[in-house]
Design a protein around this motif. Structure first.
Motif, mmCIF file in Angstrom:
data_model
loop_
_atom_site.group_PDB
_atom_site.id
_atom_site.type_symbol
_atom_site.label_atom_id
_atom_site.label_comp_id
_atom_site.label_asym_id
_atom_site.label_seq_id
_atom_site.Cartn_x
_atom_site.Cartn_y
_atom_site.Cartn_z
ATOM 1 N N ILE A 122 0.814 -1.219 0.000
ATOM 2 C CA ILE A 122 0.000 0.000 0.000
ATOM 3 C C ILE A 122 0.848 1.269 0.000
ATOM 4 C CG2 ILE A 122 -1.917 -1.166 1.157
ATOM 5 C CD1 ILE A 122 -1.093 0.182 3.758
ATOM 6 N N GLY A 123 2.192 1.101 -0.051
ATOM 7 C CA GLY A 123 3.075 2.252 -0.145
ATOM 8 C C GLY A 123 3.357 2.950 1.162
ATOM 9 N N PHE A 124 3.099 2.269 2.266
ATOM 10 C CA PHE A 124 3.316 2.862 3.587
ATOM 11 C C PHE A 124 4.782 2.806 3.994
ATOM 12 C CE2 PHE A 124 2.473 2.332 8.393
ATOM 13 C CZ PHE A 124 2.595 3.694 8.611
ATOM 14 N N VAL A 125 5.489 1.746 3.586
ATOM 15 C CA VAL A 125 6.903 1.567 3.928
ATOM 16 C C VAL A 125 7.686 1.227 2.675
ATOM 17 C CG1 VAL A 125 6.402 0.805 6.293
ATOM 18 C CG2 VAL A 125 6.536 -0.888 4.449
ATOM 19 N N GLY A 126 9.012 1.248 2.813
ATOM 20 C CA GLY A 126 9.873 0.961 1.668
ATOM 21 C C GLY A 126 10.535 -0.401 1.755
ATOM 22 N N GLU A 127 11.540 -0.585 0.898
ATOM 23 C CA GLU A 127 12.213 -1.886 0.793
ATOM 24 C C GLU A 127 12.954 -2.262 2.063
ATOM 25 O OE1 GLU A 127 12.295 0.461 -1.448
ATOM 26 O OE2 GLU A 127 11.517 -0.423 -3.317
ATOM 27 N N LEU A 128 13.499 -1.274 2.773
ATOM 28 C CA LEU A 128 14.236 -1.567 3.998
ATOM 29 C C LEU A 128 13.358 -2.312 4.993
ATOM 30 C CD1 LEU A 128 16.670 -1.248 5.908
ATOM 31 C CD2 LEU A 128 15.717 0.960 6.616
#
Length: 303
Positions: free
Chosen positions: A241-247
């Motif tokens: 949902i685009g709340f967090v990134g790859e890390l």
């Protein structure tokens, strides 16, 4: 095991020890998790909120968690006296009476909900009220003594603190808040069933239908493993949902793979039995695991 003292001594309002016992009624270890996850929900939510207002609102959420704990101990005093894990709580030892726990829990509930409404918003107050009510009426009174799914359904109350933190800032519910909820909701069964494996004697003695008592050890191990697997898609949701990134995604997947391996090792122990140390290892790691998932939420937002 300490026996129940039915003739508890009367308690002086001026006895400072009463405050320590009242604090124990609030389940401080549970409150620490509530404070932390609520703070993460608040700090990662979009919007501005002052430091003082943040601390004030988290304080009232903490009181609400304490209210739920006190009311839980009030209702379960008869069960607590039968279990080694809970027999030293204030009510089984006679350090407080049931009426003290009931009054304390009700007062804290009212103060926490009204305080959150005044300093934050109606939505946050309603979610807090729902959390306390669900924990008392649905989990404690209705489910716990009736079904082995008690911890699954009842776990919803423990999954709501970060949602409250989110609503304090945004005054709204969203997919981001839902992702917080689902992470704790699906984490709870494997965490608690690992504990119930090596405390199964307690639950049998108290006649609480925890999964190892009703369905057996083998079924419990399988369920622990299945719920550990469910954490993978659950932790993918915040990224989708685009709340967090790859890390966040890579780090939490690494933590989860290790958790799955621990649960698998427990599953592969001798049929209809379990390794005490492996069960304790799953339980211990599960606490570390959830803590670092929420730390990673903060790190993701900072970097």
């Amino acid at each position: 095991m300490t026996t129940y003292n039915s003739r508890a001594k009367s308690i002086s309002l001026f006895d400072t020890s009463i405050f320590l016992e009242l604090l124990r009624l609030m389940k401080p270890r549970v409150m620490s998790l509530v404070i932390f996850t609520c703070a993460v929900g608040l700090l990662t939510a979009p919007g501005e909120i002052s430091f003082i207002k943040s601390i004030t609102n988290i304080f009232f959420v903490t009181l609400g968690a304490g209210a739920a704990g006190a009311l839980n101990m009030w209702y379960e005093a008869d069960l607590d006296k039968l279990m080694s894990r809970t027999c030293l709580r204030p009510l089984p030892t006679g350090k407080l009476k049931k009426k003290h726990a009931l009054i304390f829990g009700i007062v804290l509930s009212i103060v926490s909900v009204l305080g959150l409404y005044y300093f934050s918003n109606l939505l946050s107050a309603l979610v807090l009220l729902f959390t306390i009510s669900f924990y008392l009426f649905v989990y404690t009174i209705w489910l716990k003594r009736r079904t082995p799914q008690n911890i699954v359904i009842g776990g919803a109350s423990g999954a709501l603190p970060p949602v409250i933190g989110w609503t304090i800032v945004t005054n709204s519910l969203s997919l981001e808040a839902l992702s917080f909820f689902l992470i704790i909701f699906f984490w709870t069964p494997s965490h608690f069933w690992a504990l119930s494996l090596y405390k199964v004697g307690d639950y049998k003695r108290a006649k609480i239908p925890m999964l190892p008592v009703t369905n057996g050890i083998e079924n419990t191990k399988k369920n622990i493993f299945v719920y550990s697997l469910l954490m993978l898609p659950t932790l993918a949701l915040p990224y989708i949902i685009g709340f967090v990134g790859e890390l966040f995604l890579v780090s939490t997947f690494g933590l989860t793979i290790y958790y799955i391996l621990l649960c698998f090792a427990l599953l592969k122990t001798k049929k209809d039995s379990f390794d005490l140390q492996k069960a304790k290892r799953v339980f211990g790691y599960s606490i570390f695991y959830l803590f670092f998932i929420f730390v990673l939420f903060l790190i993701d937002k900072l970097f």
